[in-house]
Motif scaffolding. Structure first.
Motif, PDB file in Angstrom:
ATOM      1  N   GLU A 436       6.181  31.551  30.453  1.00 45.29           N
ATOM      2  CA  GLU A 436       6.302  30.950  29.651  1.00 45.29           C
ATOM      3  C   GLU A 436       4.745  30.104  29.378  1.00 45.29           C
ATOM      4  O   GLU A 436       4.568  30.121  28.299  1.00 45.29           O
ATOM      5  N   SER A 437       4.131  29.871  30.536  1.00 45.08           N
ATOM      6  CA  SER A 437       2.801  29.243  30.151  1.00 45.08           C
ATOM      7  C   SER A 437       1.852  30.295  29.501  1.00 45.08           C
ATOM      8  O   SER A 437       1.177  29.451  28.577  1.00 45.08           O
ATOM      9  N   LYS A 438       1.733  31.601  29.775  1.00 45.43           N
ATOM     10  CA  LYS A 438       0.991  32.285  28.849  1.00 45.43           C
ATOM     11  C   LYS A 438       1.691  32.211  27.643  1.00 45.43           C
ATOM     12  O   LYS A 438       0.812  32.529  26.495  1.00 45.43           O
ATOM     13  N   VAL A 439       2.753  32.376  27.332  1.00 47.86           N
ATOM     14  CA  VAL A 439       3.388  32.242  26.017  1.00 47.86           C
ATOM     15  C   VAL A 439       3.094  31.072  25.092  1.00 47.86           C
ATOM     16  O   VAL A 439       2.523  31.007  24.225  1.00 47.86           O
ATOM     17  N   TYR A 440       3.116  29.806  25.931  1.00 45.91           N
ATOM     18  CA  TYR A 440       2.709  28.561  25.232  1.00 45.91           C
ATOM     19  C   TYR A 440       1.294  28.615  25.063  1.00 45.91           C
ATOM     20  O   TYR A 440       0.930  27.959  23.958  1.00 45.91           O
ATOM     21  N   ASN A 441       0.406  29.157  26.029  1.00 49.77           N
ATOM     22  CA  ASN A 441      -1.027  29.106  25.693  1.00 49.77           C
ATOM     23  C   ASN A 441      -1.300  29.814  24.359  1.00 49.77           C
ATOM     24  O   ASN A 441      -2.403  29.334  23.572  1.00 49.77           O
ATOM     25  N   ALA A 442      -1.040  31.229  24.357  1.00 52.03           N
ATOM     26  CA  ALA A 442      -1.297  31.843  22.984  1.00 52.03           C
ATOM     27  C   ALA A 442      -0.754  31.185  21.588  1.00 52.03           C
ATOM     28  O   ALA A 442      -1.532  31.088  20.646  1.00 52.03           O
ATOM     29  N   ALA A 443       0.585  30.652  21.836  1.00 56.85           N
ATOM     30  CA  ALA A 443       1.042  29.963  20.643  1.00 56.85           C
ATOM     31  C   ALA A 443       0.400  28.705  20.156  1.00 56.85           C
ATOM     32  O   ALA A 443       0.002  28.489  19.039  1.00 56.85           O
ATOM     33  N   TYR A 444      -0.220  28.009  21.319  1.00 55.81           N
ATOM     34  CA  TYR A 444      -0.799  26.721  21.226  1.00 55.81           C
ATOM     35  C   TYR A 444      -2.366  27.134  20.374  1.00 55.81           C
ATOM     36  O   TYR A 444      -2.744  26.305  19.826  1.00 55.81           O
ATOM     37  N   LYS A 445      -2.955  28.231  20.908  1.00 54.82           N
ATOM     38  CA  LYS A 445      -4.439  28.436  20.428  1.00 54.82           C
ATOM     39  C   LYS A 445      -4.053  28.977  19.076  1.00 54.82           C
ATOM     40  O   LYS A 445      -4.970  28.961  18.049  1.00 54.82           O
ATOM     41  N   PHE A 446      -2.962  29.578  18.847  1.00 54.28           N
ATOM     42  CA  PHE A 446      -2.794  30.049  17.227  1.00 54.28           C
ATOM     43  C   PHE A 446      -2.612  29.066  16.424  1.00 54.28           C
ATOM     44  O   PHE A 446      -2.969  29.262  15.170  1.00 54.28           O
TER      45      PHE A 446
END
Ligand code: GLN
Length: 447
Positions: A436-446
């Motif tokens: 989930e951390s990787k998912v949140y990271n990409a979502a947050y940057k986008f």
């Protein structure tokens, strides 16, 4: 102030089935007093919440939007409720949904439809349509939904909000009214990615009352949420952007892909050849599990009981005939058929085999890639009434969200554009198990 807003607009929207006003105001007052004494305790001190009505709330009406549970007041709290109450969040009410979470447009609720706050002619999606609409309309800063085949992500896409389906086992299902136990996961719906990660921090973790829940390994999803994306490897399945996906959805997602590339990520096209079978596999598995799970609604233990019956058999029959809506009955019939002797090998076993093959495809992809992205839905929100009579078409539209459920992988939907009719379009980001951390990271940057 939020209750005033709810009173003003929710007659039109229909996002709440029950408003918890008296309790909430009482709790708010107690929290005010604690604050005055400088005793603020809890990560969500005084933050209002909405909760999908298939999540059990102690002494507070929990209907699953079904006549079957019209007067059901549970005697305990779901684990997620214990955690959120423990964080001093305040329950504003219970959100409308498709009956027993079966549907994708909120049109199977026994009580009322939900309208999309962006355009009240449009559906909000489903089954967590009330949760997504309430968050999108600003009636609550967050809500919990449940996602068996897309029910957190699809309404989030349709309503322009952020919805996460965590890894299977990340969040305890204790107190979530079971639809398909091997697929169901509770997930947060919020207005932004950071809030979403914060809520998941609070509700996740192992729980002795749910044998499928997993240890949280003390993960903090906010940590590293703004890390650089350069060097990250992203896969886009070609089946996610081809035939059957509206052009405006494809365009919005292609634009999102460019944004990721500009941020330094590499994006490659891959193929998931088994995708074309996932809808069939999902509806066979989900209906099989539902037919077993919903056997408990028998008119004896709790919920609706039909009047004027003489034998036990008649009591069961009449209670279930009157208590369940058409879509729920359709799933129970399908599931019972699939599990019956003579059909089990032909349907159920084959669906499970497909599930393994899909998981193998996706795990292989995650050997080389950090994330898989694509659209959340095949189209933006459609009009209320437009598709409800074409069940097969509605089922088929779950094709993009189902893979994460069948494989148990985490997946988020975040807004990535608007359709020509000015209705939101969702971008889906899928990660490997417990990433989930990787998912949140990409979502947050986008975002
Ligand atoms: N639309 C799907 C169904 O009707 C998904 C439902 C869900 O995730 N609860 O089964």
């Amino acid at each position: 102030a939020l209750f005033e807003d709810i009173e003003k607009i929710d007659d039109t929207l229909g996002s709440f089935l029950f408003i918890n006003k008296e309790n909430a105001l009482k709790q708010a007052k107690e929290l005010d007093e604690l604050q005055a004494q400088d005793k603020m305790d809890g990560a969500l001190f005084g933050v209002p919440m909405g909760i999908k009505d298939n999540i059990i709330t102690k002494d507070v009406l929990t209907t699953c939007a079904s006549r079957m549970l019209e007067d059901f007041h549970p005697i305990y709290d779901a684990t997620v409720m214990e955690k959120l109450n423990g964080a001093s969040s305040v329950l504003m009410g219970k959100n409308n949904m498709d009956e027993f979470a079966m549907g994708g447009s909120n049109e199977t609720s026994y009580f009322k439809n939900v309208r999309n706050p962006w355009d009240t002619d449009a559906v909000p999606g489903g089954s967590s349509g009330g949760s997504a609409a309430a968050v999108a309309a600003g009636l609550v800063p967050y809500s919990l939904g449940s996602d068996t085949g897309g029910s957190v992500r699809q309404p989030s896409a349709f309503c322009g909000v952020v919805g996460m389906k965590p890894t299977y086992g990340r969040v305890s299902r204790y107190g979530l009214v079971a639809f398909a136990s091997s697929l169901d996961q509770i997930g947060p719906i919020t207005r932004n990615v950071r809030d979403n990660a914060k809520i998941l921090n609070i509700i996740s973790g192992t729980n002795h009352r749910d044998a499928t829940s997993m240890p949280n390994v003390d993960q903090d999803f906010l940590e590293g949420i703004d890390a650089d994306l350069s060097g990250k490897k992203i896969a886009v399945p070609e089946e996610f952007l081809g035939e059957g996906i509206d052009q405006e959805v494809t365009d919005a997602v292609e634009k999102a892909i460019k944004t990721f590339e500009e941020m330094g990520a590499t994006v490659d096209r891959v193929s998931f050849p088994h995708i074309k079978y996932v809808v069939s596999a999902y509806y066979l598995i989900a209906s099989s599990e539902a037919s077993s799970n919903l056997a408990r609604f028998d008119g004896i233990r709790y919920g609706y009981r039909a009047e004027g019956t003489e034998t036990l058999e008649e009591l069961y029959r009449k209670t279930r005939a009157e208590g369940f809506g058409e879509e729920v009955k359709r799933r129970i019939l399908l599931g019972t058929f699939v599990l019956s002797a003579g059909h089990y090998d032909q349907y159920y076993i084959r669906a499970q085999k497909l599930r393994s093959k899909l998981e193998a495809d996706m795990l292989k992809t995650f050997e080389d890639y950090d994330l898989v992205i694509g659209p959340t839905t095949t189209s933006a929100a459609y009009d209320i009434g437009e598709k409800i009579d074409d069940k097969l078409r509605m089922y088929k539209e779950d094709i993009l969200t189902i893979p994460a459920n069948l494989t148990g992988m985490p997946s988020i939907s975040i807004p990535c554009g608007l359709s020509e009719k000015k209705r939101p379009i969702g971008l889906q980001i899928i990660g490997n198990h417990f990433e989930e951390s990787k998912v949140y990271n990409a979502a947050y940057k986008f975002e």
